[in-house]
Design an enzyme around this catalytic site. Sequence first.
Site, PDB file in Angstrom:
ATOM      1  N   THR A 136       6.557  27.546 -30.004  1.00 54.09           N
ATOM      2  CA  THR A 136       5.282  27.925 -29.375  1.00 54.09           C
ATOM      3  C   THR A 136       4.263  28.074 -30.500  1.00 54.09           C
ATOM      4  O   THR A 136       4.641  28.304 -31.648  1.00 54.09           O
ATOM      5  CB  THR A 136       5.418  29.270 -28.638  1.00 54.09           C
ATOM      6  OG1 THR A 136       5.786  30.261 -29.607  1.00 54.09           O
ATOM      7  CG2 THR A 136       6.488  29.197 -27.576  1.00 54.09           C
ATOM      8  N   GLU A 161       8.003  26.604 -23.078  1.00 56.40           N
ATOM      9  CA  GLU A 161       9.210  27.289 -22.603  1.00 56.40           C
ATOM     10  C   GLU A 161       9.753  26.711 -21.307  1.00 56.40           C
ATOM     11  O   GLU A 161      10.814  27.091 -20.837  1.00 56.40           O
ATOM     12  CB  GLU A 161       8.904  28.781 -22.370  1.00 56.40           C
ATOM     13  CG  GLU A 161       8.728  29.591 -23.635  1.00 56.40           C
ATOM     14  CD  GLU A 161       7.296  29.623 -24.133  1.00 56.40           C
ATOM     15  OE1 GLU A 161       6.541  28.672 -23.847  1.00 56.40           O
ATOM     16  OE2 GLU A 161       6.923  30.587 -24.819  1.00 56.40           O
ATOM     17  N   LYS A 205     -10.469  43.801 -18.300  1.00 56.23           N
ATOM     18  CA  LYS A 205     -10.264  44.925 -17.376  1.00 56.23           C
ATOM     19  C   LYS A 205     -11.568  45.701 -17.267  1.00 56.23           C
ATOM     20  O   LYS A 205     -11.980  46.375 -18.203  1.00 56.23           O
ATOM     21  CB  LYS A 205      -9.145  45.821 -17.891  1.00 56.23           C
ATOM     22  CG  LYS A 205      -7.805  45.106 -17.932  1.00 56.23           C
ATOM     23  CD  LYS A 205      -6.658  46.068 -18.116  1.00 56.23           C
ATOM     24  CE  LYS A 205      -5.352  45.312 -18.224  1.00 56.23           C
ATOM     25  NZ  LYS A 205      -4.971  44.975 -19.601  1.00 56.23           N
ATOM     26  N   TRP A 257      -9.422  43.491 -12.599  1.00 58.52           N
ATOM     27  CA  TRP A 257      -9.345  42.375 -13.537  1.00 58.52           C
ATOM     28  C   TRP A 257     -10.382  41.297 -13.209  1.00 58.52           C
ATOM     29  O   TRP A 257     -10.581  40.942 -12.041  1.00 58.52           O
ATOM     30  CB  TRP A 257      -7.957  41.726 -13.468  1.00 58.52           C
ATOM     31  CG  TRP A 257      -6.887  42.568 -14.094  1.00 58.52           C
ATOM     32  CD1 TRP A 257      -7.051  43.782 -14.691  1.00 58.52           C
ATOM     33  CD2 TRP A 257      -5.494  42.249 -14.162  1.00 58.52           C
ATOM     34  NE1 TRP A 257      -5.843  44.244 -15.137  1.00 58.52           N
ATOM     35  CE2 TRP A 257      -4.867  43.341 -14.831  1.00 58.52           C
ATOM     36  CE3 TRP A 257      -4.724  41.186 -13.752  1.00 58.52           C
ATOM     37  CZ2 TRP A 257      -3.503  43.362 -15.082  1.00 58.52           C
ATOM     38  CZ3 TRP A 257      -3.360  41.210 -13.997  1.00 58.52           C
ATOM     39  CH2 TRP A 257      -2.754  42.281 -14.660  1.00 58.52           C
TER      40      TRP A 257
END
Length: 547
Positions: free
Chosen positions: A185, A330, A439, A444
Amino acid sequence: MFGAMQDVPLLVNRILDHALVNHPEREIVSRLVEGNIHRETYADAHLRSRKLSQALQALGFGQGDVLATLAWNTHRHFEAWYGITGIGGVYHTLNPRLFAEQLSYIINHAGDKVIFTDLTFVPILEGIEKEIPNVKGFIIMTDAAHMPETTLSNVHCYEDLIDGQSGDFNWVEVDERAPCGMCYTSGTTGNPKGVCYTHRSNVLHTLVGNSSDVIGLRSVDSLLPVVPLFHANAWGLAFGAPAVGAKIVNPGPNMDGESIYQLLTEEKVTFTAAVPTVWLMLMQHLENNKLDLPDLETVVIGGSAVPRVMLEKFERDYGVSVKHAWGMTEMSPLGTIASFKAGMENMTFDEQMDIKVKQGRPPYLMEMKITDDDGNELPRDGKAFGHLMVRGPFVVGEYIKGDGGQILDEDGFFDTGDVATIDPLGFMQITDRSKDVIKSGGEWISSIEIENIAVGHEKVQEAAVIGIAHPKWDERPLLVVIKNEGAEVSKEEILGYLEGKIAKWWMPDDVVFVDEIPHTATGKIQKLTLRQQFEDYKLPTAEAVAE
Ligand code: AMP
């Protein structure tokens, strides 16, 4: 009691065997680092991969050895994957856009024994050779005439290695669960983590990817994989193309609009795949030169969310069908694709774009759920945001060397680190990386959604939204914009454009204009760096509260 069907192992080299028997004359065309266009067939690639396997064995490599590649998409890089897995080895793609320290960390962590490299990256390797003492040699992917002067030790010329072999070689049979490939990654925070694919996971991913509701490659397709082999397992295309016998057109090092356009037209490309930044460059080239895309039928866009304006241009102006895909290293990497369900083909254009702008729905073998901070599953109502969790036979079980510890929940789901909604029809939409959500007052705000609307403004080239500390609301959004070349546009104009398109409380508290927005090695906006850049930024609304 067991059934009585043949237990043929799922091995990636059998994909190339299939291409040899069924599509031997189909072409692999490559623009090379040396500048010329190279043509070969699947039959050639099969023979050359076998010769490479022989050469690697002759050098002393074998089952379980990790052999790395630092290279653009060319026929040699494609052959290297199959030559490496053909001896039971593990291909490990290195991303040349990483910093030198990250590269040497990854090479050492993976235990790479050899590095295949393009001429382009020889200087990078010369710079880090002392830091990677376990690498036993370097294979430069060129011919004798182009071999460079180099300070690297144990250097081999790819074409010479191959020329020295007969090709009389059978792939080494390994267990289908044996390691096959590795990809790290990009590690925007902390060290990069490694994912190790198995033959079985790669073959299952190929079957799923090639199904028509997913990538859906066909034998008649001419495929231009602009997505590099080093980005997230090349989105599965290095296996998907030979599995159906599609022609492959490798772009080599040139991914600018003009070079891509040249290949699209000259090689009559019908199918292509890349991140949005590449398509932005192509569209600029098309618009500046008033060009069309007569052969192109399908474009897969993933890696970052596709902006609606790009989606609409492809579909309406160029007659190209967009497949918006989401995935990650992944996940081998395909997770979802925004392909229609029954009835959607009759929707209006705008309704269809509302569907395609979402990241889409999971194919069979990919399970998905969204959860709250305590792991409770959230409703699939298209409104609730949650941590996006996935499970399936081509999803990571653990990182290489157990980095990060236990990464699955008790039901075996992996936390993608993305935050998303899932609607009642099963379409998932990413709102943010969990580290990037803004936030505000306990709620959100989706930075991705604001960015994608902002880039629809004709004078905006790129936009990024980050959260800035706010004394009353905790965080408020700041919109960072790169203007189009030569364009003049004010903060008020941009905010006016957003009005009515997003909820009032999502409106950015300020807009700043910059010349550059930082990107990761795989072309994503680097929010962490951007947040650091604006660490001391005071929002005008914060000052108002303070007064
Ligand atoms: P990588 O492993 O480098 O491909 O990065 C995977 C991450 O890229 C995902 O976890 C997402 O955050 C992001 N990503 C990939 N595809 C999309 C997409 N279509 N829309 C939004 N984000 C995406």
